[in-house]
Design an enzyme around this catalytic site. Structure first.
Site: not given
Ligand SMILES: NC(=O)c1ccc[n+]([C@@H]2O[C@H](COP(=O)([O-])OP(=O)(O)OC[C@H]3O[C@@H](n4cnc5c(N)ncnc54)[C@H](OP(=O)(O)O)[C@@H]3O)[C@@H](O)[C@H]2O)c1
Length: 323
Positions: A65, A70, A99, A132
């Protein structure tokens, strides 16, 4: 070679193959298949992102994704070229989502914007293209007023031209999706929204599913991981209720939260650029939670977004966060 030596080589080889975990797929409303867990990539850039794609595909990820916002489509494209070049996967084995950003919402901007993303990714099509956010933006970043129905016509153009196999939306509410369905030829296949234990979005998920729209869950770890926003509600990673469930299945609380989303038939999008955490985050397909455990986790809901309460567009006619 003796029989024992033969098995000593064969068994670890077989085990290694079995250790690469792949997410199952589910069908979208247009007949295309989507892996039910995706790699999030927001915040990963450069060689780190390229390396992450290599590790992720080796670990079994097939769904990636990203978004033009990004700024990492080129790095992801390099990673994809690597894994295809190494013979790990073929293009058709991968499911790539990107997106459309808010500044390209006019119908005639959509296909050119997607072509730019494709050029950065080094691909001839994406598997899923999402609007998006429902509110367009002007060149200076202020809110615009292009109707997302017009934007959707551009999305339909992209699908008809084969540049996106499936099309969908992100951060839309159910009334906005219904409005698209009622006045368009192709319904959205997906709505990607924030979902985690502190923000469970049950009403919106049910309405999307009832309309035949699959739901992807971004920021799936919620407040289990550090966030910029100030007050973090439970659950955090050491929450006793989550720890109890995790111990029962021999998993981490992060894995339990991903499995919780899968039990709710939503597609989590966990982001990691760490090799071990990447592996852990896809290792959620060898156990299931009971309905009671799902209910226990849903009870954490306090409708709290990890992005804080940015209500700057609250009075905009296309403001989506109403459910
Ligand atoms: N459509 C939208 O508007 C929108 C908005 C926000 C996000 N997104 C998408 O959703 C994805 C995920 O959301 P997000 O990045 O906000 O949050 P997330 O995936 O909930 O959290 C990511 C964080 O968690 C850490 N992490 C990952 N796996 C872990 C584990 N097993 N144990 C402990 N910590 C862990 C990562 O650090 P490390 O990398 O150091 O492991 C990072 O700091 C984004 O990357 C993006 O692709 C879409």
């Amino acid at each position: 070679m003796g029989l024992l030596a033969f098995f000593a080589i064969l068994v670890p080889t077989v085990l290694n193959i079995a250790l690469a975990l792949e997410a199952p797929t589910t069908s979208l409303n247009d007949g295309n298949k989507i892996p039910i867990l995706a790699l999030g990539t927001y915040g990963g850039n450069g060689d780190t992102m390229r390396q992450t794609i290599n590790w992720a595909v080796e670990a079994g990820y097939r769904h990636i994704d990203t978004a033009s916002l990004y700024g990492n489509e080129e790095d992801i494209g390099r990673g994809i070229a690597d894994v295809i070049g190494k013979g790990l996967v073929k293009r058709e084995d991968l499911f790539v989502t990107t997106k459309l950003w808010n500044d390209k919402h006019a119908r005639n901007q959509v296909v050119p914007a997607l072509k730019e993303s494709l050029s950065r990714l080094g691909l001839s099509y994406v598997d899923l293209y999402l609007i998006h956010f429902p509110i367009s933006s002007e060149a200076d970043g202020s809110d615009g007023y292009i109707d997302y129905l017009e934007t959707w016509q551009g999305m339909e153009d992209a699908k008809r031209q084969g540049l996106a196999k499936s099309i969908g939306v992100s951060n839309f509410n159910s009334a906005q999706i219904k409005r698209i369905i009622d006045s368009s030829q192709i319904p959205p296949a997906v709505n990607q929204i924030e979902i985690h234990p502190a923000h469970t979005r049950e009403a919106l998920v049910t309405k999307c599913h009832n309309m035949g729209v699959a739901v992807m869950a971004y920021s799936p770890f919620g407040f289990l991981v550090p966030r910029a926003s100030s007050a973090a509600p439970p659950p955090q990673a050491d929450d006793p209720a989550l720890v109890k469930i995790a111990q029962k299945y021999g998993k981490t609380t992060n894995q339990i939260v991903l499995r919780y989303l899968i039990e709710r038939s939503v597609i989590p999008v966990p982001k990691s650029t760490n090799k071990d955490r990447l592996k852990a985050n896809i290792d959620v397909f060898d156990f299931t939670l009971t309905p009671e455990e799902v209910a226990t986790i849903s009870k954490f809901n306090v409708n709290k977004s990890v992005f804080g309460d940015d209500d700057s567009s609250k009075n905009h006619p296309y403001y989506p966060y109403t459910e």
